[in-house]
Design a protein around this motif. Structure first.
Motif, mmCIF file in Angstrom:
data_model
loop_
_atom_site.group_PDB
_atom_site.id
_atom_site.type_symbol
_atom_site.label_atom_id
_atom_site.label_comp_id
_atom_site.label_asym_id
_atom_site.label_seq_id
_atom_site.Cartn_x
_atom_site.Cartn_y
_atom_site.Cartn_z
ATOM 1 N N CYS A 92 -5.519 5.492 7.289
ATOM 2 C CA CYS A 92 -4.619 5.811 6.264
ATOM 3 C C CYS A 92 -3.658 6.924 6.495
ATOM 4 O O CYS A 92 -3.659 7.413 7.413
ATOM 5 C CB CYS A 92 -5.611 6.106 4.996
ATOM 6 S SG CYS A 92 -6.544 7.574 5.445
ATOM 7 N N ASP A 93 -2.920 7.256 5.788
ATOM 8 C CA ASP A 93 -1.881 8.430 5.685
ATOM 9 C C ASP A 93 -2.560 9.658 5.330
ATOM 10 O O ASP A 93 -2.693 10.663 5.983
ATOM 11 C CB ASP A 93 -0.813 8.344 4.852
ATOM 12 C CG ASP A 93 0.148 7.242 5.177
ATOM 13 O OD1 ASP A 93 0.017 6.669 6.621
ATOM 14 O OD2 ASP A 93 0.759 6.595 4.399
ATOM 15 N N SER A 125 0.708 -1.408 -0.080
ATOM 16 C CA SER A 125 0.192 0.014 0.019
ATOM 17 C C SER A 125 0.824 1.112 0.030
ATOM 18 O O SER A 125 0.364 2.335 -0.487
ATOM 19 C CB SER A 125 -1.075 0.194 1.111
ATOM 20 O OG SER A 125 -0.290 0.369 2.208
ATOM 21 N N SER A 185 -2.398 4.180 2.142
ATOM 22 C CA SER A 185 -1.487 5.258 2.030
ATOM 23 C C SER A 185 -2.460 6.697 1.669
ATOM 24 O O SER A 185 -2.734 7.290 2.594
ATOM 25 C CB SER A 185 -0.473 5.206 0.825
ATOM 26 O OG SER A 185 -0.039 6.427 0.940
ATOM 27 N N ALA A 203 1.775 2.693 2.772
ATOM 28 C CA ALA A 203 1.572 3.371 3.929
ATOM 29 C C ALA A 203 2.787 3.643 4.791
ATOM 30 O O ALA A 203 3.374 2.565 4.830
ATOM 31 C CB ALA A 203 0.115 2.773 4.563
ATOM 32 N N ASN A 204 2.681 4.579 5.589
ATOM 33 C CA ASN A 204 3.680 4.866 6.566
ATOM 34 C C ASN A 204 3.410 4.323 7.979
ATOM 35 O O ASN A 204 4.181 4.447 9.124
ATOM 36 C CB ASN A 204 4.235 6.224 6.656
ATOM 37 C CG ASN A 204 4.465 6.904 5.384
ATOM 38 O OD1 ASN A 204 5.484 6.357 4.706
ATOM 39 N ND2 ASN A 204 4.053 8.160 5.019
#
Length: 292
Positions: free
Chosen positions: A122-123, A71, A98, A73-74
């Motif tokens: 999510c970010d 994804s 993300s 994502a962080n």
């Protein structure tokens, strides 16, 4: 805590689906096609996958493969699970993306595909939801997530947003006290308050909000609870990092805050289900309640 990761990409990654599996995940695919990057990661503790009474994630989602960083994502999944209370059933099925359109829209429209307590985070969001037709501005650094919880008695639903608001205040205060080395002190973030019924303010500026959507199915109201909280984002108003000293602000991690919140929500919700709304009203002494 061990977890299983499944990458989902609606662009067509994965093995062919059976007709039945295809029908089950069709609505999820449609919702995902409206996201910014069409990808989420699914992380689930092994006990969720073993629970035959729940949706079997690998069969229900389809179009999936185990993949690292699919994804983009962080969100640090391992850190989240390591801080999640063992007694907390929320968040055991974790969806991470993300850039999504809206965690609330995506999860509420597809809640039946996932077990109760599923968390989607999510970010960034391009179209975050607020009450009515309001939008929640979702800049990078804002904490944005939604999760599901079932309620049998529809009369309890109006209280859910209050429970979530109170749980968020308690989690923010507890975590802030921890990073500031002030555990046990009462006057932590005295300016943080709930503006009835579902907004969080610091002073006279809005810093967070809660949104609940419910759908009745199989004898219960499946409620999707969405949280937006300004953690590190400097716009559009105020964020928590603005009111903390630099060291404490840099130490605030959304993974830990979300895990802490879910623990508080679980305990408050259990108290509410066993003893009713009056049993938690006494806790309002720790916050300030105002009306619009």
């Amino acid at each position: 805590m061990n977890s299983v990761r499944i990458g989902v990409d609606v662009a067509g990654i994965g093995r062919p689906l059976s007709t039945r599996a295809h029908r089950r995940c069709n609505s999820f695919q449609k919702a995902m096609c409206n996201t910014c990057d069409n990808r989420v990661e699914i992380h689930s503790t092994s006990e969720v996958l073993r629970d035959s009474g729940r949706v079997a994630l690998k069969k229900s989602i389809g179009l999936c493969r185990v993949a690292d960083g699919l994804s983009g994502a962080n969100f640090k999944v391992h850190e989240f699970f390591s801080h999640l209370d063992d007694a907390c059933k929320m968040g055991r099925c974790l969806l991470v993306g993300s850039a999504l359109v809206s965690t609330q829209k995506l999860l509420s429209e597809n809640a039946r595909l996932f077990p109760e307590g599923t968390l989607l985070i999510c970010d960034t969001q391009s179209n975050g939801k607020g009450r009515g037709n309001n939008l929640w501005t979702s800049n990078e650094g804002c904490l944005m997530f939604s999760f599901t919880c079932n309620f049998r008695d529809g009369r309890t639903l109006p209280c859910v947003q209050y429970i979530a608001s109170l749980a968020l205040v308690e989690a923010v205060k507890e975590y802030t006290a921890h990073v500031q080395g002030r555990v046990g002190e009462k006057e932590v973030l005295p300016g943080l308050k709930i503006k009835w019924p579902n907004d969080l303010y610091y002073g006279n500026q809005k810093i967070g909000g809660i949104l609940c959507n419910s759908a009745y199915s199989d004898g219960a109201f499946c409620t999707t609870i969405g949280i937006g909280f300004n953690l590190h984002n400097k716009e559009p108003t105020l964020c928590l990092a603005d009111v903390l000293e630099q060291h404490a602000a840099q130490s605030m991690k959304r993974e830990v805050l979300v895990a802490t919140f879910l623990g508080h929500f679980t305990r408050l919700n259990l108290t509410f289900s066993e003893a009713g709304f009056k049993s938690i009203r006494v806790r309002k002494c720790c916050v300030t309640l105002t009306r619009s």
